[in-house]
Design an enzyme around this catalytic site. Structure first.
Site, PDB file in Angstrom:
ATOM      1  N   ASP A   1      -0.394  19.137  18.291  1.00  0.00           N
ATOM      2  CA  ASP A   1       0.036  20.385  18.938  1.00  0.00           C
ATOM      3  C   ASP A   1       0.650  21.385  17.972  1.00  0.00           C
ATOM      4  OD1 ASP A   1      -0.793  19.479  21.436  1.00  0.00           O
ATOM      5  OD2 ASP A   1       1.139  18.533  21.857  1.00  0.00           O
TER       6      ASP A   1
ATOM      7  N   HIS B   1      -8.731  10.939   1.545  1.00  0.00           N
ATOM      8  CA  HIS B   1      -7.780   9.837   1.386  1.00  0.00           C
ATOM      9  C   HIS B   1      -6.469  10.117   2.111  1.00  0.00           C
ATOM     10  CE1 HIS B   1      -5.188   6.945  -0.944  1.00  0.00           C
ATOM     11  NE2 HIS B   1      -6.278   6.204  -0.804  1.00  0.00           N
TER      12      HIS B   1
ATOM     13  N   HIS C   1       0.803  -1.218   0.000  1.00  0.00           N
ATOM     14  CA  HIS C   1       0.000   0.000   0.000  1.00  0.00           C
ATOM     15  C   HIS C   1       0.841   1.275   0.000  1.00  0.00           C
ATOM     16  CE1 HIS C   1      -3.387   2.589   1.740  1.00  0.00           C
ATOM     17  NE2 HIS C   1      -3.895   2.053   0.655  1.00  0.00           N
TER      18      HIS C   1
ATOM     19  N   LYS D   1      -3.614  10.470   4.941  1.00  0.00           N
ATOM     20  CA  LYS D   1      -3.182   9.660   6.084  1.00  0.00           C
ATOM     21  C   LYS D   1      -2.286  10.564   6.927  1.00  0.00           C
ATOM     22  CE  LYS D   1      -3.981   6.558   2.593  1.00  0.00           C
ATOM     23  NZ  LYS D   1      -5.372   6.283   2.877  1.00  0.00           N
TER      24      LYS D   1
ATOM     25  N   ASP E   1      17.030   9.877  -7.773  1.00  0.00           N
ATOM     26  CA  ASP E   1      18.478  10.053  -7.602  1.00  0.00           C
ATOM     27  C   ASP E   1      18.924  10.003  -6.145  1.00  0.00           C
ATOM     28  OD1 ASP E   1      18.740  10.312 -10.317  1.00  0.00           O
ATOM     29  OD2 ASP E   1      18.767  12.495 -10.309  1.00  0.00           O
TER      30      ASP E   1
ATOM     31  N   LYS F   1       3.076   4.434  -1.214  1.00  0.00           N
ATOM     32  CA  LYS F   1       3.116   5.286  -2.397  1.00  0.00           C
ATOM     33  C   LYS F   1       4.447   6.035  -2.347  1.00  0.00           C
ATOM     34  CE  LYS F   1      -1.445   5.110  -0.958  1.00  0.00           C
ATOM     35  NZ  LYS F   1      -1.788   3.843  -1.580  1.00  0.00           N
TER      36      LYS F   1
END
Length: 1046
Positions: free
Chosen positions: A859, A852, A477, A854, A484, A479
């Site tokens: 704080d 979508h 999952h 995450k 380089d 991404k």
């Protein structure tokens, strides 16, 4: 060969101490010297004898003296232990090679003479033999000129072996002097130094001084059993010497082992760049136990049945490799060196990677809100790639346009961009998740074929193989895009259809201008069965809205980037071994130095390229003016990513068009009211400034996904720890929110328990503490909630509501039992929604904005960004593989918490304000309204009030789903029937509105313009009378493992 070549040259005195002149050294050319660019040394190394020791024996011979040599080449230092006998062997090897080459030259002359006479061709040739069992067989490389200058005088070695009578101190001193003189002989000339014999003696190879692989450690010939025969450079299979075949057995293969910080590489030979195998050390296997203080080991000696065999084994993750060498002493040296290379010290959260940025090591981060700026930044980075690109994702679409309008940027379509770079020589490695086709329609096989056909420099792997691995339920999952080894991108955005969006979150695009073909995407309505005709619409744009997509991504520079690359290398090599072990076109990868953890280096210099400089006072915060945290006016060299300099005039006005009065205005129109920098451009709310930060990479991996010895759940640990230690405020955006309290035995992650305990602590201390959670209003899967084929949607709703608000197991139910109405002062849940016309003068439509992201912000000082959802699949480590980063600010701006002065972090504060300004529909001059996120004026009077007002308006105009007033499937069916009777056509979630409302006679569009931003309340009581939304026995999902849904 004349005997005078064996005499001492000028400069050698009778006392036995070698004093070579420069002229003499130049005359002593090395045998089999590598030519041109194939040399290992391009300047002379330096050597010093640190110590000399003699064995404790009465039967003493000078050949038993042991020398500790310290060598330095450029910035590399290493130490060797050598005996006088080994130096003598080196000398004989050099002399033998010279003789062989001269004989070879004479043989060629005789062959030509005999051939000219027409007698016969000489059959056979001089056969090379290995100097000693751990030497390698290499072809000769020589020229006529070099043969003439390849004399290493034999008498030069005599002082080392000449019997010495006298006190031990005298023997040692004279031995030191003699050895130093002989070292000066062959270290004084590049031809000699680059010979095979000397390079073997110095234990160096092509990898030794490659700065990207770290410091110089142990190297040498070993034999291994798990490799096939190694083909030589001339196509001949490289086998063991005849006298070794009986010793080791024909199934063992001789290779050159290179130990580097963090990995052990096996090469064909020291002068070959061909990687045969690599073991990247798995830190998880080194954590040990609290009960045992004994340091776990990577390597250990193996007791062989044959006393003439000397072996050891190296274990890392789920792999164990057995190796042999030629003596017990060498086994002990290897075991010690490998254990030192893998010496472990614990990392926070149990992560494979340490916190970075504790010193000024170049650790930097930059955030992106929504796909528009993130995709353009990725495109810019790929355009500037020069060596390697790593990519992995849950779904990857080769035909994705990284910049819009798509017709204006054909060269920035992903496949076209990769083709351009591949033709320029850039190596591209793409790791795709191989889905279970019956469950998902992402068609990774099509993507693989398209990408492989781009160019030979594009290498693609799909993993896992479900049948052989037994993995059917879990996915890869992450991404990730790495360019380089300099910059990487991680977060929630896959490079696939449906993800591109802007802060406007338009629901229409007719005719196609921004979202071509299947990129006009709404999985609630329909999932395409085929992705091959990408420019062909799946949805009727005049009837159905797209589902807007909200996401958060980030870029990382410096050591955190290389930690991410290390993760990719580990996953790639694991996939290669399991999926394509015999595929020669798919190479193994080696981790670069910055990917190697500091504990592997012990007290060595951590960065060979540029040593980190400690800050003058790392605990002293850097205080910035507040507007600096938003400014994008940094010089181009500070921000090597794409910052949009201008807005396409017609880009913002095409397509629909959401014209609500509450939409964010151009910052330039309110510049006199804003305390922001004048250089703030039209995209200030979507991209952050590149910031110096403390960063730590966290992940979820296990044996199946990365070959680790045990699961790593550092993302889960980070979430729980940061929540427990939060002082004032937690803001969460996530695709899912499925977690459990301590008494829960079905859901295993404990994010919910951490939130519950932290809220109770704040209540007991009578302190203001807020938790704000933004999630999707409905799961992003196909099917109406009451449809027979929508069991997945209902199952996910079941587990989510079970976490949030249902009786007995949820956080709100448990808090209400203790706190009553005060619960909403501490925690509240929200979603996002947008509206517009499907085309000019077309129907008014709405859709949820699919959250979508995450993300967690704590704080206004710490941010967690990654690919991990809040559910067991993502957090337990043994299920889906995930990656994320904990970003802690080092630069601060003055802010406030509940009216009190508070130093907010530049990165986290600017990101939170960017998100809130988008969700609330604020313009640049209104940022001060959300400066303090927890005071009542912000939390209640602005945030909660805006969400409630927007929710009421959407319910009045659309009666859309989900809805607080729909509490059962019967009520849902009734509502659906009414809407269809009135409108004739609506969407699966009742997303079409009448032009005028019968109840009040008002124009629907005018009422919708009263909304501001996209924030709406999450419907806590939706379907609450439906006791169980899980699949029934007559649905195929009933027979799927429940863990799939949580």
């Amino acid at each position: 060969m004349s005997t005078d070549k064996l005499l001492l040259p000028n400069g050698v005195k009778s006392d036995g101490v070698i004093r070579m002149t420069r002229a003499d050294a130049a005359a002593a050319a090395a045998s089999s010297s590598l030519g041109g660019g194939s040399q290992i040394f391009d300047e002379l190394p330096k050597a010093a004898i640190v110590s000399v020791s003699r064995p404790d024996t009465t039967d003493f011979s000078p050949l038993l003296l042991s020398y500790t040599l310290e060598l330095q080449y450029k910035q590399f230092k290493w130490t060797l232990q050598k005996k006088a006998s080994q130096v003598l062997y080196l000398h004989f090897a050099l002399k033998k090679r010279l003789i062989i080459e001269e004989l070879h030259d004479k043989q060629e002359q005789v062959r030509e003479w005999l051939h000219s006479l027409g007698i016969f061709d000489m059959q056979g040739s001089v056969v090379q033999d290995d100097e000693e069992p751990d030497d390698g067989a290499l072809p000769l490389h020589y020229t006529e000129d070099s043969i003439k200058n390849r004399n290493v005088p034999s008498r030069a070695a005599l002082p080392i072996i000449r019997p010495t009578i006298g006190r031990s101190e005298t023997v040692v001193d004279r031995g030191r002097t003699a050895m130093q003189g002989y070292l000066s002989l062959f270290l004084g000339n590049l031809d000699i130094v680059n010979s095979k014999e000397v390079c073997k003696f110095l234990e160096v190879s092509r990898l030794s001084f490659a700065r990207e692989y770290g410091s110089k450690m142990k190297e040498g010939y070993v034999t291994v059993k798990h490799l096939r025969d190694v083909p030589g450079s001339d196509g001949v299979r490289c086998c063991l010497p005849t006298h070794c075949l009986g010793f080791f057995g024909t199934s063992w293969t001789k290779v050159w082992a290179v130990l580097k910080p963090g990995f052990l590489a096996l090469l064909e030979d020291p002068f070959s760049g061909k990687l045969l195998d690599i073991m990247v050390f798995d830190t998880l296997g080194l954590q040990g136990t609290k009960e045992s203080s004994e340091q776990p080991r990577l390597a250990e000696q193996v007791k062989e049945h044959n006393p003439l065999r000397f072996g050891f084994k190296v274990t890392s993750g789920d792999r164990t490799v057995r190796l042999r060498t030629t003596s017990s002493r060498k086994v002990k040296e290897w075991v010690k060196a490998v254990d030192e290379a893998g010496c472990y010290s614990p990392h926070r959260f149990g992560s494979f990677a340490p916190p970075r940025g504790l010193t000024s090591d170049g650790s930097q981060a930059q955030w992106f809100v929504d796909g528009h700026t993130a995709f353009e930044a990725i495109a810019f980075a790929i355009q500037n790639a020069t060596s390697e690109i790593f990519m992995t994702g849950w779904w990857l679409c080769p035909e994705l346009y990284l910049k819009r309008p798509f017709e204006d940027h054909p060269s920035l379509r992903l496949d076209a961009l990769l083709e351009t770079k591949a033709k320029q020589g850039v190596k591209i490695y793409i790791l795709l998740y191989k889905e279970v086709q019956i469950a998902l329609k992402i068609n990774s096989l099509y993507s693989k074929k398209r990408l492989q056909n781009i160019h030979k420099n594009v290498k693609v792997l799909r993993y896992p193989d479900h049948l052989s691995s037994g993995i059917y339920l879990w996915s890869h999952h992450e991404k990730i895009v790495i360019v380089d080894y300099q910059v990487c991108f991680i977060g929630g955005l896959d490079l696939c259809f449906g993800r591109y969006d802007t802060a406007e979150h338009k629901i229409g695009d007719c005719p196609p201008y921004i979202w071509p073909g299947k990129d006009y995407y709404n999985p609630r309505e329909s999932e395409p069965n085929s992705w091959e005709e990408t420019m062909k619409d799946e949805l009727d744009r005049r009837k159905y809205p797209r589902m807007p997509w909200h996401d958060v991504h980030c870029a990382l520079w410096g050591p955190p980037c290389r930690d991410v690359a290390r993760h990719f290398v580990q996953r790639w090599n694991h996939s290669k071994r399991n999926k394509a072990p015999n595929e020669q076109t798919i190479p193994l990868l080696m981790p670069h130095h910055h990917m190697v953890l500091p504990h592997y280096l012990g007290t060595r210099e951590i960065d060979i390229i540029a040593a980190a400089k400690p800050e003058e006072d790392p605990d002293k915060p850097v205080v910035l003016a507040r507007h600096d945290s938003f400014s994008s006016a940094s010089p181009p060299q500070e921000i090597p990513l794409l910052l949009p300099q201008e807005t396409d005039a017609d880009f913002a006005g095409r397509g629909d068009l959401k014209l609500d009065s509450g939409a964010r205005q151009d910052p330039g129109e309110t510049s006199e009211e804003s305390d922001l920098d004048e250089a703030v451009n039209d995209w200030w709310w979507q991209i952050g400034k590149q910031s110096d930060c403390r960063c730590q990479i966290i992940r979820s991996v296990s044996q199946w996904s990365a070959g680790t010895s045990q699961p790593e759940d550092s993302i889960h640990r980070a979430y729980c720890s940061l929540i427990q230690n939060a002082e004032h405020f937690i803001y969460i955006e996530n695709q899912f929110f499925i977690s459990g309290l301590e008494k829960e035995d079905t859901i295993l992650n404990r994010v919910l328990e951490a939130l519950y305990r932290r809220i109770l602590k704040a209540h007991e201390e009578n302190k203001c503490f807020r938790v704000v959670i933004v999630i999707p209003l409905l799961p992003g899967f196909q099917g109406g909630i009451d449809d027979f084929g929508a069991a997945t949607v209902r199952a996910l709703m079941h587990w989510q509501y079970r976490t949030i608000s249902r009786e007995g197991t949820s956080i709100l139910d448990n808090l209400n039992a203790l706190l009553g109405p005060k619960t909403q002062d501490y925690i509240s849940f929200y979603g996002l929604r947008s509206y517009g016309r499907l085309f000019e003068d077309g129907p008014i439509a709405t859709s949820q904005i699919y959250v979508h992201s995450k993300l967690m912000i704590v704080d206004d000082r710490i941010a967690v960004i990654g690919s991990s959802n809040i559910n067991d699949r993502s957090l337990l480590g043994s299920r889906d593989s995930e990656i994320g980063v904990v970003i802690e600010d080092k630069e601060f701006v003055e802010s406030s918490m509940n009216g009190m002065k508070w130093m907010a972090g530049k990165f986290s504060y600017s990101l939170r304000c960017s998100l809130w300004s988008e969700h609330l529909g604020l313009h640049a001059g209104e940022i001060q309204k959300i400066e303090d996120p927890i005071k009542d004026a912000t939390y209640k009077d602005l945030w909660m009030a805006t969400a409630k007002k927007n929710t009421d308006i959407y319910n009045q105009v659309f009666s859309c789903i989900p809805n607080e007033h729909i509490r059962s499937r019967a009520a849902l069916r009734h509502n659906m029937a009414l809407c269809k009777d009135k409108l004739g056509h609506t969407t699966i979630d009742l997303g079409i509105a009448p032009e005028r409302l019968e109840s009040c006679g008002s124009d629907s569009w005018e009422i919708l313009k009263e909304t501001r931003g996209n924030l709406v309340c999450f419907p806590l009581q939706f379907m609450c009378d439906q006791e169980d939304l899980r699949p029934g026995f007559n649905e195929s999902e009933f027979y799927t493992a429940p863990q799939v849904f949580h």
